[in-house]
Design an enzyme around this catalytic site. Structure first.
Site, PDB file in Angstrom:
ATOM      1  N   GLU A   1       6.987   3.593  -3.375  1.00 17.19           N
ATOM      2  CA  GLU A   1       7.259   5.117  -2.852  1.00 17.19           C
ATOM      3  C   GLU A   1       9.131   5.593  -3.887  1.00 17.19           C
ATOM      4  OE1 GLU A   1       7.590   6.186   0.853  1.00 17.19           O
ATOM      5  OE2 GLU A   1       5.113   5.520   1.415  1.00 17.19           O
TER       6      GLU A   1
ATOM      7  N   ASP B   1      12.345 -12.260   7.320  1.00 14.70           N
ATOM      8  CA  ASP B   1      12.366 -13.233   8.043  1.00 14.70           C
ATOM      9  C   ASP B   1      11.030 -13.855   8.502  1.00 14.70           C
ATOM     10  OD1 ASP B   1      14.639 -15.498   9.792  1.00 14.70           O
ATOM     11  OD2 ASP B   1      13.678 -13.929  11.589  1.00 14.70           O
TER      12      ASP B   1
END
Length: 575
Positions: free
Chosen positions: A290, A226
């Protein structure tokens, strides 16, 4: 609530990594779920996570690849969940973390990836971080989490600068210190209940790394960010007055002549699109790396021009950003061809796909917007007193043509819940039912975004049109919603739902996400291009035009043909 089963083949396994250059997000059609308005499982009038889970089969049957959920995290809901009070929990209105996990597992079982909203520019004023800041002294570590400043004037009675809130009114609010004296001011680019976090503070960076990992550990496939052009403010927080004719997020209501040539760099507000945001997204990119499975960041970045917006999707930053320039382009052949060309050029220059979008929870639904007469600034909304409201049937006809054009373009596409039903903007909402902060902060001068957020209809003969088991609905549904229900369109030739299903099936079948366009000059007020083995023709004129000879048979039409010719505001795919 009725559970709708999937009607298309389901993969045997959950999403897996894609081949380089064919990552799922490069071609995905992603369906935005606005949780409070999608499906209500318990009859309280508010959509929830179990409701979403019960309807995922319908989304699989539609043919989308992924689902994006607007905020469902814990929040006082002063701005429909974009005021987060706990980033690592589910708001009780929507369910529990266990409900989220069940929804995510069901989506993955159906072969749907799941993207969730993250709101990093600001938190709720109810968040423990902000409450601790209010209780602490000026200059404290707690205050440094947010943008607190001393006021101007003899006694600090004036705000630190002249910035205006996106929702109207001042962007600063003065607090009362714990000892009862008038105190510092804090910045809130949106509602006063949404204080801006200070991203100059490493503590804030570390908190959000943890938030990303919390949801990635649960299995989400990515995040829609956002206000991705926010977070970093210009040093010194200088005064700034936006140019006339800009919308609440910086978007401009463009006439065709302007849109076709809007390539200049407009003024950059000191609170948006600062270069410092890119370091944040490079850091987040490393966090996502990751995890296996092509996790994705998609930015809500209202940035112009397109070559500047493309910086958000460089190889070490985000994977996608919404193409609001395309969304805001009017229904005009020359303007659309220009924005399509410039979009593909800009995003391709950094190795990213364009992400096409026509509607979302912040804009007037395109089944109304594209046929409006007169100016429509982003975020202002429309209502009963708006001039130039279109005929609904005409507006839907044009919107279907726009959708058929968009879904033929290369890259990824976003759909907003209900657009596959042809839902128009809900215009005649009672004033006492409106909930958007824009309505209140402008004293009713702007209608805001409630009209595109009304709960969607599922079954026409059920209370609340099947949104929930009872009649409750947090925003009132128009009586005309009975004409747009999913059950009344499912399997019906020519319905908007069927058109969307056909378009998504053909889009995948013909690999259009990795296609053209190769423009074809047909003359008149038309737009035509070749993409792979499909020819797309759009008629923007008032008179029917002949289809090109030898281009193949009609495999998709947004509306009926006229004696074999293409009528006005109609799109066809030929193959």
């Amino acid at each position: 609530m009725t559970t709708i089963a999937a009607t298309t083949p389901t993969p045997d396994t959950a999403p897996t990594p894609s081949a380089p250059g064919r990552e799922w997000w490069r071609s995905a059609v992603i369906y935005q779920v606005y949780p409070r308005s999608f499906a209500d499982s318990d009859g309280d009038g508010m959509g929830d996570l179990p409701g979403i889970t019960s309807r995922l089969g319908a989304l699989r049957g539609l043919g989308v690849d992924a689902v994006w959920l607007s905020p469902f995290q814990r929040s006082p809901q002063r701005d429909a969940g974009y005021d987060v009070s706990d980033y690592r929990d589910v708001d009780p209105r929507f369910g529990t973390l266990a409900d989220f996990d069940a929804m995510l597992a069901e989506a993955h079982d159906l072969g749907l990836r799941v993207i969730i909203d993250i709101v990093p520019n600001h938190s709720s004023s109810d968040h423990a971080w902000f409450q601790e800041a209010l209780a602490a002294a000026p200059g404290s570590a707690e205050r440094a989490r947010y943008i607190f400043r001393d006021g101007k004037g003899e006694n600090g009675e004036l705000p630190p600068n002249n910035w205006e809130s996106i929702f109207g009114g001042h962007a600063w609010t003065r607090i009362t210190e714990p000892d009862g004296t008038p105190g510092q001011w804090y910045l809130h680019l949106f509602d006063k209940s949404q204080p801006d976090l200070d991203w100059e503070n490493p503590w804030v960076w570390e908190q959000f790394r943890g938030i990303l990992r919390f949801w990635l550990d649960r299995g989400v496939d990515g995040f829609r960010v956002d206000v991705a052009h926010g977070m970093v403010k210009e040093a010194g927080l200088p005064d700034y007055t936006p140019p006339a004719g800009t919308g609440s997020m910086g978007g401009v209501a463009l006439e065709p002549e302007i849109a076709a040539h809007a390539e200049s760099d407009p003024p950059t507000p000191p609170y948006f699109a600062q270069d410092g945001v890119h370091a944040i997204y490079r850091d987040w990119h490393k966090v996502l790396e990751e995890y296996a499975g092509d996790r994705v960041l998609c930015g809500e970045a209202w940035v112009e021009p397109l070559d500047k917006l493309a910086r958000w999707v460089r190889p070490d930053e985000m994977q996608q950003t919404f193409n609001f320039g395309y969304l805001e382009t009017p229904w005009d052949a020359r303007a659309l061809r220009s924005i399509i060309d410039r979009s593909i050029e800009a995003f391709s220059s950094v190795g990213a796909p364009s992400t096409w979008v026509l509607s979302n929870h912040d804009v007037v639904r395109h089944a109304t917007r594209l046929a409006l007469e007169g100016e429509n600034l982003q975020g202002h909304g429309i209502g009963p007193k708006t001039k130039g409201l279109p005929d609904p049937a005409f507006a839907l006809h044009r919107a279907r043509a726009a959708t058929a054009l968009m879904l033929a373009l290369p890259g990824s596409a976003y759909l907003y819940q209900g657009e596959e039903l042809g839902l128009p903007e809900a215009i005649d909402l009672p004033d006492d039912a409106r909930q958007d902060p824009t309505w209140f902060r402008t004293d009713g001068e702007r209608y805001g975004r409630d009209g595109c957020r009304v709960p969607i209809p599922w079954e026409g003969d059920a209370a609340s049109y099947g949104f929930g088991p009872g009649s409750a609905s947090w925003l009132p549904q128009p009586a005309a919603w009975a004409n747009y229900t999913r059950s009344s369109q499912d399997g019906v030739t020519g319905s908007t739902l069927t058109m969307y299903q056909d378009a998504l099936r053909l889009r995948r079948q013909h690999d259009l996400a990795f296609g053209g366009p190769e423009w074809i000059e047909l003359g008149g007020n038309t737009l035509a291009f070749r993409t792979g083995d499909v020819t797309v023709v759009v008629n923007f004129g008032t008179e029917a035009v002949a289809l090109p000879e030898g281009a193949g048979d009609v495999v998709l039409a947004s509306g009926p043909l006229q004696d074999g010719d293409l009528p006005r505001d109609t799109t066809v795919w030929l193959a």
